[in-house]
Scaffold this motif. Structure first.
Motif, short mmCIF file in Angstrom:
data_model
loop_
_atom_site.label_atom_id
_atom_site.label_comp_id
_atom_site.label_asym_id
_atom_site.label_seq_id
_atom_site.Cartn_x
_atom_site.Cartn_y
_atom_site.Cartn_z
N PHE A 80 0.85 -1.19 0.00
CA PHE A 80 0.00 0.00 0.00
C PHE A 80 0.88 1.24 0.00
N ALA A 81 0.53 2.20 -0.83
CA ALA A 81 1.29 3.45 -0.89
C ALA A 81 0.86 4.38 0.24
N ASP A 84 4.25 8.97 3.81
CA ASP A 84 5.43 8.98 4.67
C ASP A 84 5.46 7.68 5.46
N VAL A 85 6.34 6.75 5.08
CA VAL A 85 6.41 5.44 5.74
C VAL A 85 6.72 5.59 7.23
N GLN A 86 7.66 6.45 7.59
CA GLN A 86 8.04 6.60 8.99
C GLN A 86 6.85 7.07 9.83
N ALA A 87 6.11 8.05 9.34
CA ALA A 87 4.95 8.57 10.07
C ALA A 87 3.86 7.50 10.19
N VAL A 109 12.88 4.57 -2.58
CA VAL A 109 11.68 4.01 -1.95
C VAL A 109 11.97 3.67 -0.49
N THR A 110 11.03 3.95 0.38
CA THR A 110 11.10 3.52 1.77
C THR A 110 9.97 2.53 1.98
N SER A 125 4.73 1.54 1.45
CA SER A 125 5.87 2.12 0.75
C SER A 125 5.59 3.56 0.36
N SER A 126 6.67 4.31 0.24
CA SER A 126 6.59 5.67 -0.27
C SER A 126 7.77 5.91 -1.18
#
Length: 129
Positions: A80-81, A84-87, A109-110, A125-126
């Motif tokens: 899923f996109a 912000d992956v970290q947030a 990509v993260t 992922s972002s």
């Protein structure tokens, strides 16, 4: 041609519906009873007319070995996109979601991977390109 619907096999539709809506934030588009199960699709609240996610009962004999092999190897069934992956990782950790892979940069990509509580690993992922 475009993607209209994609499915994820789940061990319990009601538990999956609760997790995917209350925790992940998807919205129910269809919940049509069909015997012991439902035609249960979800959409992103950001794209209500977009691709539907079918939470499909994991009843077929091929599903269990397939999901067990993917999970054992740490392979997500889908991605899923997110912006912000970290947030999103921090938000989900706060809701008790268990991650099998913390946020990891892979070029532009993260990604991070979590357990959906219904038999699957899911990746978020972002892209920062």
């Amino acid at each position: 041609m475009r993607v209209y619907i994609t499915s994820i096999f789940v061990s319990d539709q009601e538990k999956a519906k609760e997790f995917y809506t209350s925790v992940l934030g998807f919205k129910v588009k269809h919940d049509i009873p069909m015997g012991p199960f439902s035609w249960l699709t979800l959409v992103s609240p950001e794209q209500e007319g977009g691709t539907e996610l079918l939470l499909e009962p994991a009843e077929h004999r091929a599903v269990s070995p397939y999901r067990e092999a993917l999970k054992a190897d740490g392979i997500p069934v889908t991605s899923f996109a997110v912006d912000d992956v970290q947030a999103e990782y921090e938000r989900l950790i706060g809701l008790g979601v268990e991650f099998t892979q913390n946020p990891t940069e892979a070029g532009p990509v993260t990604v991070a991977t979590f357990d959906d509580t219904c038999g699957n690993l899911i990746q978020i992922s972002s892209y920062q390109g």
